[in-house]
Structures are given as structure tokens and as C-alpha cells.
Design an enzyme around this catalytic site. Structure first.
Site, PDB file in Angstrom:
ATOM      1  N   ASP A  24      -4.261  -3.454  -0.339  1.00  0.00           N
ATOM      2  CA  ASP A  24      -3.322  -4.439   0.240  1.00  0.00           C
ATOM      3  C   ASP A  24      -3.247  -4.452   1.768  1.00  0.00           C
ATOM      4  O   ASP A  24      -2.149  -4.635   2.337  1.00  0.00           O
ATOM      5  CB  ASP A  24      -1.914  -4.221  -0.321  1.00  0.00           C
ATOM      6  CG  ASP A  24      -1.844  -4.414  -1.829  1.00  0.00           C
ATOM      7  OD1 ASP A  24      -2.886  -4.690  -2.447  1.00  0.00           O
ATOM      8  OD2 ASP A  24      -0.732  -4.270  -2.381  1.00  0.00           O
ATOM      9  N   LYS A 129      -3.987  -8.681  -7.402  1.00  0.00           N
ATOM     10  CA  LYS A 129      -3.017  -8.068  -8.331  1.00  0.00           C
ATOM     11  C   LYS A 129      -1.644  -8.707  -8.146  1.00  0.00           C
ATOM     12  O   LYS A 129      -1.189  -8.886  -7.024  1.00  0.00           O
ATOM     13  CB  LYS A 129      -2.959  -6.559  -8.082  1.00  0.00           C
ATOM     14  CG  LYS A 129      -2.507  -6.146  -6.697  1.00  0.00           C
ATOM     15  CD  LYS A 129      -2.776  -4.661  -6.512  1.00  0.00           C
ATOM     16  CE  LYS A 129      -2.088  -4.031  -5.330  1.00  0.00           C
ATOM     17  NZ  LYS A 129      -0.674  -4.247  -5.133  1.00  0.00           N
ATOM     18  N   CYS A 162       2.799   0.270  -3.138  1.00  0.00           N
ATOM     19  CA  CYS A 162       1.564  -0.060  -3.875  1.00  0.00           C
ATOM     20  C   CYS A 162       0.579   1.101  -3.945  1.00  0.00           C
ATOM     21  O   CYS A 162      -0.146   1.240  -4.938  1.00  0.00           O
ATOM     22  CB  CYS A 162       0.927  -1.309  -3.277  1.00  0.00           C
ATOM     23  SG  CYS A 162       1.959  -2.754  -3.611  1.00  0.00           S
TER      24      CYS A 162
END
Ligand code: C5J
Length: 238
Positions: A24, A129, A162
Site C-alpha cells: 500500500d 485489496k 495493513c
């Protein structure tokens, strides 16, 4: 077998069965002017992870290690956005709304994409995701299994959200994770510290924690060895 200094003890891996997983590193989280900053966060804390991650990324590519990138985000129609996630935070401007870099955390928008410094190369899987964990509702496990990957070198943001969720999911699926402490980052220094402590606690209950310089030294040595053996093979064939 390569060996990297780590806690709670040395991390061993084979280049052919390890992947570098970069979680991310998206403009909306990391870049000034994005969603993260609009929420009042200090993005310089996240940006500290960019240079060490870039060095690892380049070294992993040279060493022939598989690189996988993830992005947190949603379909343009938001059909995969749980109403609970949308409502959380009671934000005036939240996921799916127009933000400083396009619709916030929506696939295809400028802010949703990976920062320029760590742009994926052709052939490197990019896993989109909808959740915090990279295994939830994605094909990451299938990608790893089909390539014989059993270990992950983990970078990305944010450490306690995350990164940690993904490491816990990976651990339950039987993957060994080495988290690079200077290549993961949080908007909250106390969460950064405690998240890393939790990963390596109790003899490595979720995995290992190391520093990028130690891994870099191992990857660079591996790349040199590969280059030298290619030169020797070429000479022998000439
Ligand atoms: C967050 C992430 N913090 N990538 N996402 O919402 O950690």
C-alpha cells in the site's frame, strides 16, 4: 541459504522461494496533499520508509527475487466497500468521495496508485485489496503458491494496520515473514514501536523484524554472485 540478522533470531531464506511484498505505498497514504494528510496526519513519518524501500526494491530486482505490490482500494461502483468501512470515522470526505487526488481509495484514481518512487515494473504482480489484509478477497495466496513462495520480506504502510493484518494472515497460512523495521511506517510512532514488538514477541509469534541494511547486504552479495557466475558461463561458452 541466505541469513539475515533479525529478531528474535536470524532469518534464513532461499532467493527462489522468497518474495518482496510492498504493501500500500499509495499516493493517498504517503504523498503530501493526499487523503492521509487531509485527515491531519504527518506524512513525513510515512515518507521516511520510501528511500530504504526503494533501495531494497532495486536490490531485490537485481537478485532475481519476485516483487509483489499491493494497493488498498475499491471498485468504481463501491460494490466491494462494506457500509461499515464507509461509515467508520464519520468522515465528511471518505472512501469513494472526491478527494485531493481523485476519488478516495478508488481503483484507477491518481491517489490510489503507487508512488512514483516505487512504481511496479512490468511483470511484477499488483494485488488490489478491498481490506486491510492482503490475503482477504485477493488472489495473493494463489500467486505465491503457484510460484513456490513460502517466505515474505515485508515493507509498506501502515505498520499497525495493513502491514500487521497482512503479516498475521500470512502467518496463519504458513508463510514466514521478515518485516523490515525501517521500510514500514505509521502516522503514530507509538503504534510503530508496539506493532513491531508484537510481531517478534514470544520467539517470533507472527514473524521476524530486521533492518533493511542487513537484508540489502545479503541481496547485493547474491546479485554479485549471480553476475559473476553469468560472466564465467559466458566465458566458458565463448
Ligand atoms: C490504512 C493501510 N491505514 N494501508 N491502510 O487504512 O494501512
Amino acid at each position: 541459504m541466505a541469513r539475515v540478522r533479525a529478531e528474535p533470531y536470524v532469518f534464513r531464506f532461499e532467493a527462489s522461494s522468497v518474495a518482496l511484498l510492498i504493501i500500500d505505498m499509495q499516493r493517498d497514504f504517503v504523498d503530501p496533499g493526499g487523503f492521509g494528510e487531509a485527515l491531519g496526519n504527518d506524512v513525513s513519518l510515512l515518507r521516511a520508509a520510501v528511500s530504504p524501500t526503494k533501495r531494497l526494491l532495486e536490490a531485490a530486482r537485481k537478485a532475481g527475487i519476485l516483487v509483489i505490490h499491493t494497493r488498498e482500494g475499491h471498485r468504481r461502483d463501491l460494490a466491494d466497500l462494506p457500509p461499515t468501512k464507509k461509515a467508520r470515522g464519520r468522515l465528511k470526505t471518505g472512501i469513494g468521495d472526491p478527494g485531493p487526488m481523485g476519488r478516495i481509495l478508488v481503483r484507477g484514481e491518481h491517489g490510489h496508485d503507487i508512488i512514483d518512487e516505487l512504481r511496479p515494473m512490468a511483470g511484477e504482480p499488483v494485488v488490489d485489496k478491498p481490506g486491510k489484509g492482503a490475503f482477504y478477497a485477493t488472489d495473493l495466496d494463489a500467486i505465491l503458491k503457484s510460484r513456490g513462495i513460502g517466505q515474505l520480506l515485508v515493507c509498506g504502510v501502515t505498520t499497525e494496520v495493513c502491514v500487521t493484518t497482512t503479516v498475521r494472515e500470512a502467518n496463519d497460512r504458513g508463510y514466514d515473514c521478515l518485516v523490515l523495521a525501517d521500510c514500514v511506517a505509521s502516522y503514530f510512532p507509538e503504534f510503530q514501536r508496539s506493532a513491531l514488538e508484537m510481531i517478534k514477541a514470544q520467539g517470533g509469534i507472527f514473524g521476524w523484524v530486521g533492518m533493511s541494511a542487513d537484508l540489502l547486504a545479503v541481496l547485493e552479495a547474491k546479485a554479485r554472485k549471480t553476475k559473476n557466475s553469468n560472466v564465467t558461463a559466458k566465458r566458458a561458452a565463448a
